[in-house]
Design a protein around this motif. Structure first.
Motif, PDB file in Angstrom:
ATOM      1  N   HIS A   4       0.821  -1.198   0.000  1.00  0.00           N
ATOM      2  CA  HIS A   4       0.000   0.000   0.000  1.00  0.00           C
ATOM      3  C   HIS A   4       0.863   1.260   0.000  1.00  0.00           C
ATOM      4  O   HIS A   4       1.966   1.276   0.536  1.00  0.00           O
ATOM      5  CB  HIS A   4      -0.914   0.027   1.229  1.00  0.00           C
ATOM      6  N   LYS A   5       0.321   2.298  -0.601  1.00  0.00           N
ATOM      7  CA  LYS A   5       1.045   3.575  -0.643  1.00  0.00           C
ATOM      8  C   LYS A   5       1.338   4.081   0.765  1.00  0.00           C
ATOM      9  O   LYS A   5       2.429   4.573   1.044  1.00  0.00           O
ATOM     10  CB  LYS A   5       0.226   4.631  -1.389  1.00  0.00           C
ATOM     11  N   SER A   6       0.362   3.958   1.642  1.00  0.00           N
ATOM     12  CA  SER A   6       0.522   4.484   3.000  1.00  0.00           C
ATOM     13  C   SER A   6       1.616   3.732   3.765  1.00  0.00           C
ATOM     14  O   SER A   6       2.381   4.340   4.512  1.00  0.00           O
ATOM     15  CB  SER A   6      -0.787   4.407   3.764  1.00  0.00           C
ATOM     16  N   SER A   7       1.705   2.421   3.551  1.00  0.00           N
ATOM     17  CA  SER A   7       2.729   1.661   4.258  1.00  0.00           C
ATOM     18  C   SER A   7       4.117   1.937   3.680  1.00  0.00           C
ATOM     19  O   SER A   7       5.113   1.950   4.416  1.00  0.00           O
ATOM     20  CB  SER A   7       2.420   0.163   4.241  1.00  0.00           C
ATOM     21  N   LYS A   9       4.996   4.838   2.439  1.00  0.00           N
ATOM     22  CA  LYS A   9       5.322   6.153   3.001  1.00  0.00           C
ATOM     23  C   LYS A   9       5.741   6.015   4.467  1.00  0.00           C
ATOM     24  O   LYS A   9       6.687   6.664   4.913  1.00  0.00           O
ATOM     25  CB  LYS A   9       4.112   7.076   2.881  1.00  0.00           C
ATOM     26  N   ARG A  10       5.040   5.183   5.214  1.00  0.00           N
ATOM     27  CA  ARG A  10       5.364   4.983   6.628  1.00  0.00           C
ATOM     28  C   ARG A  10       6.775   4.417   6.783  1.00  0.00           C
ATOM     29  O   ARG A  10       7.534   4.833   7.647  1.00  0.00           O
ATOM     30  CB  ARG A  10       4.318   4.066   7.272  1.00  0.00           C
ATOM     31  N   ARG A  12       9.245   4.829   4.704  1.00  0.00           N
ATOM     32  CA  ARG A  12      10.138   5.945   4.352  1.00  0.00           C
ATOM     33  C   ARG A  12      10.295   6.904   5.540  1.00  0.00           C
ATOM     34  O   ARG A  12      11.402   7.312   5.877  1.00  0.00           O
ATOM     35  CB  ARG A  12       9.550   6.667   3.151  1.00  0.00           C
ATOM     36  N   GLN A  13       9.186   7.237   6.178  1.00  0.00           N
ATOM     37  CA  GLN A  13       9.217   8.148   7.322  1.00  0.00           C
ATOM     38  C   GLN A  13       9.964   7.532   8.502  1.00  0.00           C
ATOM     39  O   GLN A  13      10.704   8.222   9.204  1.00  0.00           O
ATOM     40  CB  GLN A  13       7.796   8.504   7.754  1.00  0.00           C
TER      41      GLN A  13
END
Length: 84
Positions: A4-7, A9-10, A12-13
């Motif tokens: 998922h895109k959100s995971s 990004k997470r 990466r963060q």
């Protein structure tokens, strides 16, 4: 790997935040080590407030536990008082 895109990004963060936290934790350890290596009381007294401030900031942001910060500050203060 994450789907998922959100995971993505997470992840990466988290990498960025981990690097940030490692830097400040290592800086704190080096400052404590430097203070403990000092033999001159006046120099140690000059450095102590900055180390104390660093410990308080790291405890406030939960990088280290608040009791660990308190214990380190206490032991450093005792060390400085024992210097002649």
């Amino acid at each position: 790997m994450a789907n998922h895109k959100s995971s993505v990004k997470r992840i990466r963060q988290d990498k960025k935040k981990t690097l940030h936290n490692k830097y400040y934790a290592k800086t704190m350890r080096n400052a404590v080590r430097k203070l403990r290596a000092m033999t001159d009381k006046e120099e140690a007294l000059k450095l102590y407030p900055s180390v104390q401030k660093m410990l308080d900031k790291l405890a406030k942001t939960n990088l280290i536990h608040k009791n660990k910060a308190a214990n380190l500050k206490s032991s450093l203060a005792c060390y400085i008082n024992k210097l002649g």
